[in-house]
Motif scaffolding. Structure first.
Motif, mmCIF file in Angstrom:
data_model
loop_
_atom_site.group_PDB
_atom_site.id
_atom_site.type_symbol
_atom_site.label_atom_id
_atom_site.label_comp_id
_atom_site.label_asym_id
_atom_site.label_seq_id
_atom_site.Cartn_x
_atom_site.Cartn_y
_atom_site.Cartn_z
ATOM 1 N N ARG A 220 0.941 -1.226 -0.047
ATOM 2 C CA ARG A 220 0.174 -0.007 0.065
ATOM 3 C C ARG A 220 0.859 1.184 -0.154
ATOM 4 O O ARG A 220 1.966 1.239 0.642
ATOM 5 N N LYS A 221 0.468 2.164 -0.952
ATOM 6 C CA LYS A 221 1.347 3.460 -0.833
ATOM 7 C C LYS A 221 0.960 4.357 0.149
ATOM 8 O O LYS A 221 0.108 4.692 0.700
ATOM 9 N N VAL A 222 2.137 4.866 1.258
ATOM 10 C CA VAL A 222 2.042 5.476 2.172
ATOM 11 C C VAL A 222 2.822 6.831 1.668
ATOM 12 O O VAL A 222 4.028 6.819 1.269
ATOM 13 N N ARG A 223 2.076 8.060 2.070
ATOM 14 C CA ARG A 223 2.794 9.321 1.755
ATOM 15 C C ARG A 223 2.902 10.192 2.899
ATOM 16 O O ARG A 223 2.125 9.955 3.972
ATOM 17 N N LEU A 224 4.026 11.079 2.970
ATOM 18 C CA LEU A 224 4.229 11.926 3.830
ATOM 19 C C LEU A 224 4.002 13.322 3.658
ATOM 20 O O LEU A 224 4.445 13.745 2.437
ATOM 21 N N GLU A 225 3.569 14.170 4.382
ATOM 22 C CA GLU A 225 3.291 15.738 4.358
ATOM 23 C C GLU A 225 4.092 16.287 5.735
ATOM 24 O O GLU A 225 3.954 15.877 6.752
ATOM 25 N N ILE A 226 4.972 17.263 5.542
ATOM 26 C CA ILE A 226 5.616 17.524 6.577
ATOM 27 C C ILE A 226 5.343 19.243 6.628
ATOM 28 O O ILE A 226 5.320 19.974 5.980
ATOM 29 N N TYR A 227 5.021 19.513 7.923
ATOM 30 C CA TYR A 227 4.555 20.856 8.415
ATOM 31 C C TYR A 227 5.280 21.520 9.334
ATOM 32 O O TYR A 227 5.769 20.652 10.326
ATOM 33 N N GLY A 228 5.730 22.863 9.222
ATOM 34 C CA GLY A 228 6.568 23.654 10.236
ATOM 35 C C GLY A 228 5.614 24.520 10.716
ATOM 36 O O GLY A 228 4.304 24.570 10.467
ATOM 37 N N GLU A 229 6.079 25.548 11.285
ATOM 38 C CA GLU A 229 5.314 26.624 12.139
ATOM 39 C C GLU A 229 4.640 27.366 10.735
ATOM 40 O O GLU A 229 3.578 28.131 11.173
ATOM 41 N N ASN A 230 5.115 27.635 9.764
ATOM 42 C CA ASN A 230 4.636 28.535 8.269
ATOM 43 C C ASN A 230 3.997 27.285 7.423
ATOM 44 O O ASN A 230 3.639 27.859 6.475
ATOM 45 N N GLY A 231 3.488 26.334 8.101
ATOM 46 C CA GLY A 231 2.646 25.462 6.862
ATOM 47 C C GLY A 231 3.371 24.452 6.367
ATOM 48 O O GLY A 231 4.494 23.934 6.998
ATOM 49 N N ILE A 232 3.195 23.879 5.185
ATOM 50 C CA ILE A 232 3.710 22.727 4.472
ATOM 51 C C ILE A 232 5.164 23.482 4.251
ATOM 52 O O ILE A 232 5.263 24.183 3.790
ATOM 53 N N VAL A 233 5.974 22.190 4.396
ATOM 54 C CA VAL A 233 7.462 22.363 3.974
ATOM 55 C C VAL A 233 7.805 22.080 2.598
ATOM 56 O O VAL A 233 7.195 20.890 2.276
#
Length: 186
Positions: A87-100
């Motif tokens: 199964r495909k697993v995707r990451l999204e990384i967020y900092g103080e100012n939103g998505i990196v």
């Protein structure tokens, strides 16, 4: 009457095929069999969906441009707690100012789960400092990690163990300030 035997034979073969398919597909963990469909019978096959994403290990901290440690490991399961492979697993990384931005991330942001239903992200590094959160997304499910601190280069991950004012603390702090000053071209 002679056609009746032919119809019964064909019906018997069709029922045998349905039963064999039913047994084979029920043993597969990724397929859900809900019925049968030949004439008045309904045979439906649907892929089991991800219902649970478990975080086995989550990064705590790292220095800028260094791999996140420990690596992020997640396990995928369906509603019956069966593992779900490939199964495909995707990451999204967020900092103080939103998505990196992807330009500030090195390493793969998508992986497929292995035969044990586990996806491992062991090569992630961020070219930024601050506090970040990783969102793990698979199908319609989403979960987030705890906050991850990305520190300036030269500052050890366990910097809070150094007593403020000690020679070790001041030496490391001076090194960080020199790095920041040179980075800006001052």
């Amino acid at each position: 009457m002679e056609n009746l035997e032919l119809y019964l034979t064909i019906a018997g073969i069709v029922v045998a095929i349905i039963v064999i398919l039913w047994i084979i597909l029920r043993r597969r963990k990724n397929v859900n069999v809900t019925g049968a469909s030949i004439g008045p019978l309904n045979l439906e096959f649907s892929e089991k969906s991800v219902e649970d994403i478990s975080i086995l290990s989550s990064p705590l901290a790292a220095c800028r441009n260094e791999r996140l440690t420990p690596p992020l490991k997640v396990k995928l399961m369906d509603e019956e707690q069966h593992i779900l492979k490939n199964r495909k697993v995707r990451l999204e990384i967020y900092g103080e100012n939103g998505i990196v931005s992807a330009r500030k991330i090195s390493g793969a942001l998508t992986r497929n789960s292995d035969n044990d239903g586990i996806a491992i992200f062991d090569d992630l590094a961020l070219d930024a400092t601050g506090t970040f959160k990783i969102f793990i997304i698979c199908e319609k499910q989403q979960i987030s990690t705890d906050d991850i601190d990305i520190l300036p280069p030269g500052l050890p991950i366990d910097f809070w163990n150094y007593q403020v004012g000690s020679p070790e603390y001041e030496e490391r702090f001076d090194r960080i300030l020199r790095f920041k000053t040179n980075e800006r071209g001052i």
